[in-house]
Enzyme design. Structure first.
Site, PDB file in Angstrom:
ATOM      1  N   LEU A 185      34.623  41.566  42.791  1.00  0.00           N
ATOM      2  CA  LEU A 185      33.585  40.767  42.130  1.00  0.00           C
ATOM      3  C   LEU A 185      33.740  39.290  42.440  1.00  0.00           C
ATOM      4  CD1 LEU A 185      34.374  40.443  38.287  1.00  0.00           C
ATOM      5  CD2 LEU A 185      36.052  41.143  40.003  1.00  0.00           C
ATOM      6  N   CYS A 186      32.643  38.578  42.204  1.00  0.00           N
ATOM      7  CA  CYS A 186      32.585  37.126  42.329  1.00  0.00           C
ATOM      8  C   CYS A 186      32.943  36.695  43.755  1.00  0.00           C
ATOM      9  CB  CYS A 186      33.477  36.480  41.268  1.00  0.00           C
ATOM     10  SG  CYS A 186      33.031  34.768  40.887  1.00  0.00           S
TER      11      CYS A 186
END
Length: 287
Positions: A185-186
């Site tokens: 993620l991110c």
């Protein structure tokens, strides 16, 4: 009324290095997460299967202007997905490229979130004494590997070294061939760029992913003093050039599943991504 400064705060441990501004931390961080309990009622109890976490051992990311951003892995993006996978019954082995300790953005630690902080204490020894990825590469990729998933947490630290690592590339190639879940993620998807090293075709070309939007790194993160300058390269732009379809333009907590690749857009997605990962890992071993 005191107005919080938007000026990045100098890191006294390194020349020309900076932490996020007080104002940006008031916007981006919280002492608690959105964790409200587990979605898994019947965890795995066999003790055989594990998850491999590849974390950042780098603290500093250099900006275009020469300044350094004092970063690492974001603790919410690290610990909250871990919490759900751990509860689902999977031991998590922690590895870095060098075997040096995991770097966490302690300024974003949710210190009043008891479940998350309890997990942090449980895994602190692994964060301080991680495995060296090259030392376990053969075990990870072997026939009958105990690893059922690969987790790469977010944080700008993932932009350093992981995208060029041939060890990371080998893990990704194995995971895709063996249809293991890849959870990230991110800025964590920066590690997926390792699969492009010395290759004509990108392993993840044609996949859809949620990642941290470039427009925030180029815009809001500058305006509020989260970083001391602009990044030398942009994650979503680089993934898109390699054939990845980015499904988000902002951070809303969006998660996305495309085959065996599970992604999220930001810390706002950490809880939901953890729930999804736990369910997908359990489904994979029970098929």
């Amino acid at each position: 009324m005191t107005t919080l400064s938007k000026e990045p705060v100098r890191d006294r441990a390194e020349h020309n290095a900076f932490f996020p501004s007080p104002y940006s931390l008031s916007v981006y961080t919280s002492p608690v997460t959105d964790f409200q309990g587990f979605a898994i009622d019947s965890p795995y109890t066999g003790g055989q299967y594990k998850v491999l976490m590849i974390a950042s051992d780098e603290r500093y990311v250099q900006m275009k202007n020469g300044a350094y951003f004092s970063t690492g892995n974001h603790p919410v993006e690290t610990l909250l997905p871990m919490l759900h996978m751990h509860h689902a019954g999977f031991e998590i082995d922690v590895a870095t490229l060098s075997g040096n300790p995991v770097k966490l953005e302690m300024w974003a630690m949710p210190e009043k979130d008891e479940p998350v902080m309890s997990l942090y204490q449980e895994y602190l020894s692994k964060f301080e004494h991680p495995l060296r990825l090259s030392d376990i590469l053969q075990e990870v990729t072997a026939e009958g590997s105990p690893y059922v998933g690969v987790f790469i947490p977010g944080g700008h630290g993932a932009l350093v070294n992981l995208p060029e690592s041939r060890d990371v590339k080998a893990v990704l190639q194995w995971a895709m061939k063996a249809e293991k879940n890849i959870i990230t993620l991110c800025h964590g998807p920066a590690a997926l760029l390792a699969a492009a090293v010395d290759e004509d075709k990108f392993l993840f070309s044609g996949y859809e992913m949620a990642v941290f939007p470039d427009c925030l790194d180029e815009g809001a993160n500058q305006d509020i003093g989260y970083m001391p300058g602009r990044l030398k390269w942009l994650l979503a732009e680089r993934l898109a050039k390699l054939g990845v379809k980015i499904v988000n333009e902002d951070i809303t907590g969006r998660i996305h599943k495309d085959r065996n690749v599970l992604t999220g857009d930001s810390p706002l997605a950490a809880n939901a991504l953890g729930i999804l990962a736990a369910k997908e890992l359990l489904e994979a071993i029970r098929e």
